[in-house]
Design an enzyme around this catalytic site. Structure first.
Site, PDB file in Angstrom:
ATOM      1  N   GLY A 267       0.800  -1.217   0.000  1.00  0.00           N
ATOM      2  CA  GLY A 267       0.000   0.000   0.000  1.00  0.00           C
ATOM      3  C   GLY A 267       0.836   1.271   0.000  1.00  0.00           C
ATOM      4  O   GLY A 267       0.708   2.116  -0.875  1.00  0.00           O
ATOM      5  N   MET A 269       4.426   3.462   2.243  1.00  0.00           N
ATOM      6  CA  MET A 269       5.587   3.332   3.122  1.00  0.00           C
ATOM      7  C   MET A 269       5.887   4.645   3.821  1.00  0.00           C
ATOM      8  O   MET A 269       5.893   5.713   3.211  1.00  0.00           O
ATOM      9  CB  MET A 269       6.782   2.870   2.262  1.00  0.00           C
ATOM     10  N   ASN A 271       8.481   6.222   5.055  1.00  0.00           N
ATOM     11  CA  ASN A 271       9.817   6.825   5.092  1.00  0.00           C
ATOM     12  C   ASN A 271       9.782   8.217   5.727  1.00  0.00           C
ATOM     13  O   ASN A 271       8.902   9.015   5.433  1.00  0.00           O
ATOM     14  CB  ASN A 271      10.352   6.969   3.671  1.00  0.00           C
ATOM     15  N   GLU A 304       0.220   5.951   7.490  1.00  0.00           N
ATOM     16  CA  GLU A 304       1.641   6.264   7.248  1.00  0.00           C
ATOM     17  C   GLU A 304       2.052   7.501   8.038  1.00  0.00           C
ATOM     18  O   GLU A 304       3.148   7.561   8.580  1.00  0.00           O
ATOM     19  CB  GLU A 304       1.915   6.465   5.756  1.00  0.00           C
ATOM     20  N   GLU A 326       3.345  -1.914  13.658  1.00  0.00           N
ATOM     21  CA  GLU A 326       2.197  -2.078  12.765  1.00  0.00           C
ATOM     22  C   GLU A 326       0.881  -2.263  13.515  1.00  0.00           C
ATOM     23  O   GLU A 326      -0.119  -1.643  13.185  1.00  0.00           O
ATOM     24  CB  GLU A 326       2.442  -3.225  11.779  1.00  0.00           C
TER      25      GLU A 326
HETATM   26  N1  ARG Z   1       5.465  -0.276   6.724  1.00  0.00           N
HETATM   27  C1  ARG Z   1       4.555  -0.247   5.625  1.00  0.00           C
HETATM   28  C2  ARG Z   1       3.183   0.039   6.214  1.00  0.00           C
HETATM   29  O1  ARG Z   1       2.630  -0.612   6.990  1.00  0.00           O
HETATM   30  C3  ARG Z   1       4.444  -1.492   4.835  1.00  0.00           C
HETATM   31  C4  ARG Z   1       5.690  -2.122   4.396  1.00  0.00           C
HETATM   32  C5  ARG Z   1       5.367  -3.428   3.806  1.00  0.00           C
HETATM   33  N2  ARG Z   1       6.549  -4.170   3.572  1.00  0.00           N
HETATM   34  C6  ARG Z   1       6.502  -5.430   3.132  1.00  0.00           C
HETATM   35  N3  ARG Z   1       7.608  -6.035   2.929  1.00  0.00           N
HETATM   36  N4  ARG Z   1       5.395  -6.070   2.920  1.00  0.00           N
HETATM   37  O2  ARG Z   1       2.580   0.983   6.005  1.00  0.00           O
HETATM   38 ZN    ZN Z   2       2.259   0.325   8.730  1.00  0.00          ZN
END
Ligand code: ARG
Ligand code: ZN
Length: 879
Positions: A267, A269, A271, A304, A326
């Protein structure tokens, strides 16, 4: 089966690295067909590091061109490098600067991890282990470093140059090149690194934080899509305000950028300061996006953004702790949506998702604890268990501690761990210290897989005027966890008297009961209420206060009483679902239903529809039957998807055909001529109107499909148009083929709308769908490197078309297995995800079970599989 490398990582082996990278200076020279990366890493040994301890850096598909320490090139014997890592044999036992240079080929990076190109734009995805595809590094979340990034790129191809943090310099670099330098003052793990270079349009706005910091906001996208980013921007500003109000969390940089890209593995990220999004979670306009898309955008933009505190300022020590960021962040985005829209509707929708995605995962071969203790491929643990069950655990904490206690806990968590990489233990300690409670037993929720079953028997003693609830919990074994411990179950409840009002009691004994909450933490308990003048009907697990399967054995009469009188909207909804489920399960199991029972459900549905106190969105969720997958779960074993499909359709007709007149009136009464708006009330109105339409068509009411066809043609927004198309396609009415073709011609040029067409096509429950999909995939213009297209077609088929995917002749299984084999070579994450659709196989009736097993075994016997796909396959076959 050959796999890339066999290795299992264990939580018990966690150890800090002997060296730390404290600062990072990156220099990207981006060119049309390759990118050179020079990295200056400031490295420090730990005090405890023994002389001669090698420095081992991660790498993945890297090509090293030079390596030096403090400016001096290393002799060949001083290091060992291959595609998967760089070892400095005997680094100095003091602070030093390691300098490396690698050459990348983002153009050929179809795995979409590390630096890659999406429609010409250079972008990155590093979580969890993508940074090692950019440079040799300690690619683990407990290494926090400050990053400075210089990028040089062709001005014509990439006028926009972005990275984390603040822009500190930019200018001309000669030869048609320009440069930008970004610096992020917050130490961060490498998985939060991001860079974007491309020819992009943008919209801008700003937000002033509670303490008066003015933050510049921007969303970048393909030129021409700017006006489709406004809803995302609106959602962002509301998220920023909400996090200040609800959690006291302010944004911390002067810039917050979001970039929408077309090729993205999931979906979005988080960063630091530069979120990168799958464009399907950014773009929205009424003609091409549905209410569901608007919802999704609001939710993920919030998610995010919330990670800035839960994930970035406080991050994970290791990937076993993924749920620390998460689960907590999903809980936060759920609360945001509840506050912005309707709490009851949000809760019901989330529970539907939990039951249709997480419960099957938890009850099948891929079951794992929210905090796993081993993995072979961490990408396979970005699961609904880590995310959604993780959020349920946080929600239970909030229930147990109360609003203030919970907030005290989060405050202490942020205060203690800001700037740290930490663990589930530290998270729980913050709540237990802030509230002076013991959470030792509660912790088992994180460590144990499987959905607990909670069964409740009731007994009323008229003589003694007592009412007793007998509670039992049990969690069945899951792979690798043969025995289970009892969990702490917060059970919100109420007793309802014969007149429909709440009943109170004079005393209670046998378990911890506070007001409306039973805290049940043993294998069995008896809770006795005294001073009860007549037999009450219990409303248990209100708001779905624990993620369990509840068995109450309540009669249909009691359930319908709850559907009418319960003050908890969730349980009113649940009661109707339970009645429908019992009828469906009986009918499919060969016990024909009693006409009075169906008539009673019909009546209750009718009452719900006609109840002016309930809002439309809620009614839309209530007037339906449990879906086929949920019925399958309730049946549990020897599942025959075809029988379920037919049984559910028959029941749907029996319940809703008698309501045809009322449904039609409801439909007509909700017709609106005001312009589209994504607010909760308008969304609810469309949801109920489209539900009514679906039930009319599904019940085979005369004239219903014509009505749907007319809605399709006259719709002024995508929500209504797609709802009409999809109900016609699902029920295979005569209008469907022409309208599907029309949709394709009208919208096929917009990739995100094409995805809707692909999904509808893939979910049609009829013969021929596999051939249709094969033809779509064989078209040379179909982009096999784009995850959205692939998931919309084959992902939807494997997860959302039970009768065709699980065909008795095995053709559905074979189709998906062939797809997985082919796509695994292009993008292993997409392949592995689609393969998880097979997880239901052990629960199928024997013919289908054998067919699925044979296909899986064939996949295993076949060629080389990626570690992602091999890991899923091995776990799936082990059960
Ligand atoms: N951290 C991101 C989120 O939850 C998702 C990253 C997903 N990474 C993966 N390897 N599936 O918003
Ligand atoms: Zn997340």
């Amino acid at each position: 089966m050959r796999t890339e490398t066999e290795h299992t990582i264990y939580l018990k082996d966690y150890a800090p690295s002997p060296y730390r990278i404290v600062s990072v200076d990156l220099d990207f020279k981006i060119q049309a067909d390759n990118t050179r990366v020079r990295a200056l890493l400031t490295v420090e040994p730990r005090e405890t590091t023994a002389p001669g301890t090698p420095l081992v850096l991660d790498g993945d598909e890297l090509h090293l061109s030079s390596v030096a320490i403090d400016g001096a090139p290393l002799a060949l014997a001083a290091y060992a490098a291959d595609a998967n890592g760089l070892t400095i044999v005997e680094p100095p036992l003091r602070r030093f600067v390691l300098e490396t240079e690698v050459l990348l080929q983002p153009e050929g990076n179809t795995k979409l991890m590390g630096l890659y190109r999406s429609s010409g734009t250079w972008c990155t995805q590093c979580e969890p282990e993508g940074f090692r595809r950019i440079t040799y590094y300690l690619d683990r979340p407990d290494n926090l470093a400050v990053f400075k990034v210089r990028m040089t790129a062709p001005l014509d191809l990439a006028p926009v140059l972005l990275a984390n943090g603040n822009l500190i310099d930019k200018g001309d670099a000669g030869d048609g090149m320009h440069y930008a330098v970004w610096e992020d003052p917050f130490p961060k793990p490498a998985y939060l690194f991001a860079l974007v270079a491309g020819d992009l349009g943008s919209i801008t706005d700003n937000f002033t934080t509670a303490s008066g910091r003015k933050v510049d906001l921007a969303i970048y996208c393909t030129h021409g899509k700017e006006s489709q980013c406004l809803w995302a921007m609106d959602s962002l500003k509301r998220s920023m305000a909400w996090d200040e109000r609800r959690f006291g969390r302010e944004y911390d940089l002067d810039i917050f950028n979001i970039v929408a890209v077309s090729d993205f593995n999931f979906g979005a990220m988080e960063n630091k300061g530069l979120n990168i999004f799958n464009d399907r979670l950014v773009f929205a306009e009424p003609e091409t996006a549905t209410d569901g898309n608007y919802d999704g955008i609001e939710r993920v933009i919030a998610h995010e953004y919330f990670h800035n505190w839960t994930g970035n300022r406080v991050t994970c020590r290791d990937w076993f702790q993924l749920c620390l960021k998460e689960g907590l962040t999903v809980y936060r985005d759920q609360e945001f949506t509840s506050d912005e829209r309707s709490r009851a509707v949000k809760r019901i929708s989330d529970v539907v998702t939990l039951r249709s995605a997480q419960f099957p995962e938890d009850g099948g071969p891929l079951a794992h604890p929210p905090r796993p203790d081993q993995y072979r491929e961490i990408n396979n643990f970005y699961t609904t268990t880590v995310y959604e069950k993780g959020a349920e655990i946080v929600r239970m904490l909030a229930t147990l501690l109360g609003t203030d206690g919970f907030r005290k806990g989060t405050d202490l968590y942020f205060e203690r761990h800001d700037g740290q990489a930490t663990t589930i233990e530290a998270f729980l300690a913050a709540f237990s210290d802030a509230n002076d409670v013991n959470l030792d037993q509660f912790k088992a929720w994180y460590l144990q897989a499987g959905t607990p079953h909670l069964s409740v028997d009731q007994h009323y003693d008229a003589d003694k005027q007592t009412y007793t609830l007998k509670l039992k919990q049990q969690t069945l074994p899951t792979p690798g966890q043969p025995t289970k411990q009892d969990l702490v179950l917060p059970i919100k409840f109420g007793l309802i008297g014969p007149n429909g009002s709440p009943m109170s009691w004079s005393g209670v004994s046998g378990a911890q009961v506070r007001d409306d909450l039973i805290v049940f933490n043993g294998a069995e308990a008896e809770v006795t209420f005294t001073g009860i003048p007549s037999r009450p009907v219990p409303s248990l697990l209100r708001e779905f206060s624990a993620p369990v399967v509840l068995e109450t054995g309540l009669s249909q009469e009691d359930q319908l009483f709850l559907a009418r009188h319960d003050s908890d909207p969730f349980n009113r909804w649940q009661a109707l679902q339970d009645v429908g489920m019992a009828l469906a399960v009986d009918a499919i199991g060969g016990k024909p239903w009693r006409d009075e029972a169906v008539a009673a459900l019909s009546q209750a549905m009718s009452d719900t529809l006609g109840n002016s106190e309930l809002d439309d969105a809620y009614k839309a969720l209530a007037v339906t039957l449990p879906d086929e997958q949920m019925i399958g779960r309730a049946i549990g074993s020897n599942i025959d998807p075809q029988k379920i499909h037919e049984g559910r359709r028959d029941l749907l007709k029996a319940v809703f055909a008698p309501l045809a007149e009322q449904l039609r009136k409801t439909y007509e009464g909700l017709t609106s001529t005001v312009p589209y708006s994504p607010d909760a009330a308008s969304t609810g109105r469309r949801a109920l109107r489209n539900r009514a339409l679906g039930l009319l068509v599904g019940s085979g009411v005369a004239g219903a499909s014509e009505l749907a066809a007319q809605q399709y043609s006259t719709a002024s927004n995508m929500t209504d148009r797609l709802a009409a198309l999809s109900v016609l396609a699902t029920y295979g009415t005569v209008e469907a083929p022409a309208l599907l073709a029309d949709f394709r011609t009208r919208f096929g040029g917009d990739p995100l709308v094409l995805d809707k067409w692909l999904s509808v096509t893939a979910s049609v429950p009829r013969d021929g769908v596999i051939e249709d999909m094969k033809a779509i995939l064989a078209d040379p213009s179909f982009p096999k490197t784009n995850p959205n297209r692939l998931r919309s077609l084959v992902g939807t088929f494997a997860m959302g078309n039970p009768t065709q995917f699980m065909r008795a002749d095995g053709a559905g299984f074979r189709f998906v297995a062939e797809f997985v084999t082919e796509v695994d070579k292009i993008n292993p994450q997409v392949a592995a995800r689609v393969l998880t659709g097979f997880r239901i196989w052990p629960m199928l009736e024997s013919g289908r079970r054998d067919a699925a097993k044979a296909v899986l075994a064939g996949l295993q016997a076949g060629g080389t599989l990626s570690r992602n796909t091999a890991d899923i396959l091995t776990r799936m076959l082990a059960s």
